[in-house]
Design an enzyme around this catalytic site. Sequence first.
Site, PDB file in Angstrom:
ATOM      1  N   ASP A  10       0.864  -1.192   0.000  1.00  0.00           N
ATOM      2  CA  ASP A  10       0.000   0.000   0.000  1.00  0.00           C
ATOM      3  C   ASP A  10       0.901   1.243   0.000  1.00  0.00           C
ATOM      4  O   ASP A  10       1.776   1.384   0.844  1.00  0.00           O
ATOM      5  CB  ASP A  10      -0.897  -0.024   1.251  1.00  0.00           C
ATOM      6  CG  ASP A  10      -1.879   1.137   1.250  1.00  0.00           C
ATOM      7  OD1 ASP A  10      -3.068   0.906   1.010  1.00  0.00           O
ATOM      8  OD2 ASP A  10      -1.467   2.280   1.481  1.00  0.00           O
ATOM      9  N   ASP A 108      -3.721   2.250  -5.325  1.00  0.00           N
ATOM     10  CA  ASP A 108      -2.381   2.230  -4.695  1.00  0.00           C
ATOM     11  C   ASP A 108      -2.137   0.991  -3.846  1.00  0.00           C
ATOM     12  O   ASP A 108      -1.267   1.000  -2.987  1.00  0.00           O
ATOM     13  CB  ASP A 108      -2.170   3.497  -3.862  1.00  0.00           C
ATOM     14  CG  ASP A 108      -2.800   3.417  -2.478  1.00  0.00           C
ATOM     15  OD1 ASP A 108      -3.836   2.758  -2.338  1.00  0.00           O
ATOM     16  OD2 ASP A 108      -2.233   4.001  -1.542  1.00  0.00           O
ATOM     17  N   GLU A 109      -2.877  -0.082  -4.114  1.00  0.00           N
ATOM     18  CA  GLU A 109      -2.852  -1.201  -3.175  1.00  0.00           C
ATOM     19  C   GLU A 109      -3.096  -2.526  -3.895  1.00  0.00           C
ATOM     20  O   GLU A 109      -3.929  -2.587  -4.795  1.00  0.00           O
ATOM     21  CB  GLU A 109      -4.003  -0.933  -2.203  1.00  0.00           C
ATOM     22  CG  GLU A 109      -4.120  -1.796  -1.035  1.00  0.00           C
ATOM     23  CD  GLU A 109      -5.415  -1.476  -0.285  1.00  0.00           C
ATOM     24  OE1 GLU A 109      -5.817  -2.301   0.507  1.00  0.00           O
ATOM     25  OE2 GLU A 109      -6.045  -0.426  -0.540  1.00  0.00           O
TER      26      GLU A 109
HETATM   27  P1  TTP Z   1      -5.267   5.042   0.946  1.00  0.00           P
HETATM   28  O1  TTP Z   1      -4.242   3.986   0.658  1.00  0.00           O
HETATM   29  O2  TTP Z   1      -6.421   4.677   1.817  1.00  0.00           O
HETATM   30  O3  TTP Z   1      -4.563   6.297   1.639  1.00  0.00           O
HETATM   31  P2  TTP Z   1      -3.150   6.952   1.346  1.00  0.00           P
HETATM   32  O4  TTP Z   1      -2.347   6.151   0.393  1.00  0.00           O
HETATM   33  O5  TTP Z   1      -3.355   8.386   0.984  1.00  0.00           O
HETATM   34  O6  TTP Z   1      -2.482   6.935   2.787  1.00  0.00           O
HETATM   35  P3  TTP Z   1      -1.913   5.686   3.592  1.00  0.00           P
HETATM   36  O7  TTP Z   1      -0.449   5.981   3.785  1.00  0.00           O
HETATM   37  O8  TTP Z   1      -2.669   5.676   4.876  1.00  0.00           O
HETATM   38  O9  TTP Z   1      -2.138   4.463   2.761  1.00  0.00           O
HETATM   39  O10 TTP Z   1      -5.860   5.607  -0.412  1.00  0.00           O
HETATM   40  C1  TTP Z   1      -5.092   5.754  -1.567  1.00  0.00           C
HETATM   41  C2  TTP Z   1      -5.503   6.988  -2.320  1.00  0.00           C
HETATM   42  O11 TTP Z   1      -6.870   6.932  -2.650  1.00  0.00           O
HETATM   43  C3  TTP Z   1      -5.318   8.257  -1.521  1.00  0.00           C
HETATM   44  O12 TTP Z   1      -3.999   8.780  -1.649  1.00  0.00           O
HETATM   45  C4  TTP Z   1      -6.365   9.165  -2.089  1.00  0.00           C
HETATM   46  C5  TTP Z   1      -7.467   8.229  -2.555  1.00  0.00           C
HETATM   47  N1  TTP Z   1      -8.577   8.251  -1.597  1.00  0.00           N
HETATM   48  C6  TTP Z   1      -9.619   9.146  -1.810  1.00  0.00           C
HETATM   49  O13 TTP Z   1      -9.633   9.878  -2.807  1.00  0.00           O
HETATM   50  N2  TTP Z   1     -10.649   9.181  -0.903  1.00  0.00           N
HETATM   51  C7  TTP Z   1     -10.668   8.395   0.219  1.00  0.00           C
HETATM   52  O14 TTP Z   1     -11.610   8.476   1.025  1.00  0.00           O
HETATM   53  C8  TTP Z   1      -9.585   7.482   0.429  1.00  0.00           C
HETATM   54  C9  TTP Z   1      -9.568   6.594   1.643  1.00  0.00           C
HETATM   55  C10 TTP Z   1      -8.579   7.445  -0.501  1.00  0.00           C
HETATM   56 MG    MG Z   2      -2.152   4.092   0.564  1.00  0.00          MG
END
Ligand code: TTP
Ligand code: MG
Length: 391
Positions: A10, A108-109
């Site tokens: 992730d 992103d995962e």
């Molecule tokens: P995430 O992997 O949930 O968050 P992140 O990568 O920003 O942070 P983390 O280090 O905690 O993993 O989500 C990936 C991307 O998806 C995030 O950068 C932006 C988008 N996203 C949204 O647009 N709205 C949302 O509610 C979430 C959870 C994510």
């Molecule tokens: Mg992320």
Amino acid sequence: MPERYIIHVDMDAFFAAVEQRDNPALRGRPVIVGSDPKGGKGRGVVSTCSYEARKFGIRSAMPISEAWRRCPNGVFVTPDFGKYSQASEIIHRIFYDFTPDIEPISIDEAFLDITRSYKLFGTPLDVCRLIKERIKAETGLTASVGLAPNKMAAKIASDLKKPDGLLEVKAGEVSEFLRPLDIGRIWGLGPKTANILREQGIHTVGQLADCAPTELYRIFGKHGPQLRELALGHDDREVVMENEAKSVSNEFTFEEDTAVEREISEALLALCDKVSSRLRADGVKGRTITLKIRLEGFITFTRAATIPFATNYTDVIHESVRELYGAFKRNGKKVRLLGVKVSGLMPAAIKESLFEEEMNNKFEVAHKAVETIRGKFGRGAIYRAGGKKDI
Ligand code: TTP
Ligand code: MG
């Protein structure tokens, strides 16, 4: 079940990290990616924010006005999805260098099952390090990685050491690893269930694991004992290329049966356009293209073709559909319904050949332009010359 090695990857603060990478002035600062805050009056939400911004209590999905209130000196940036999907494609391509057993979860995962392939690279932990290094080298971004014998433990492990984390949970240690964690961490246990458990005094995964199955059955029905299994770290969910067996299709029924070739060809092109958009929105492409034709009297035919490289481009799908339609004999009968389906799906990020990549570049550019316009103004804002507007 033989021992499995599952990785969960992730990206860290993904959208915000891309913005900080591309603009050094943003590094080390609270960056909030989301809709325009309009001086605190904006009505949209936060997409994500940098770790610096998280110190102010800002989170994804929070109203942007609240983020503004919490951190007025933060840098507010509106999202640039083109940049994020470019980085996303690179990371998904890297995964395929380590295993074909991949389950993309979001932009992103992903889960990777490296049970069959890790020996090519050393130990399972070596694979994790290599993936992190390649992501850093090829995108300039950091990812957090969890390695475990099952999906749930791998997902939790990747999250616990964020950002730039790497955590291995060995077989035989899963249950101990989970015991001290909050029940909200269990993957597949929703917030409602978590609240009911908390009302019963059950806060940690260990406490849930120690519950009598009969007691859980009484509260949650047949779902209850399954929750306890997860709490014990028993999770045999597999890494599945979800889209493998599926397909994307659209159909259109004429208001009146028709034999007018222009109406038929307009409908076919619009169907290809629609199927293409849906494939692209799902991040997949496919090799088998099927045309369905229902004639007056409700007799239905299907004709399928398999193309050399999987596609999600309107023009490539349309070329096959036109050939299939051209070879079909209506014998003067009118058409009642048309359908276009693309199956044999795989993630769009897989590049099947260099040749294909070059050839498709122009389609990619055109599709991205159309998607930007539709993203701003709606689907009807732009449509194919020679295609029906609404279908
Ligand atoms: P995430 O992997 O949930 O968050 P992140 O990568 O920003 O942070 P983390 O280090 O905690 O993993 O989500 C990936 C991307 O998806 C995030 O950068 C932006 C988008 N996203 C949204 O647009 N709205 C949302 O509610 C979430 C959870 C994510
Ligand atoms: Mg992320």
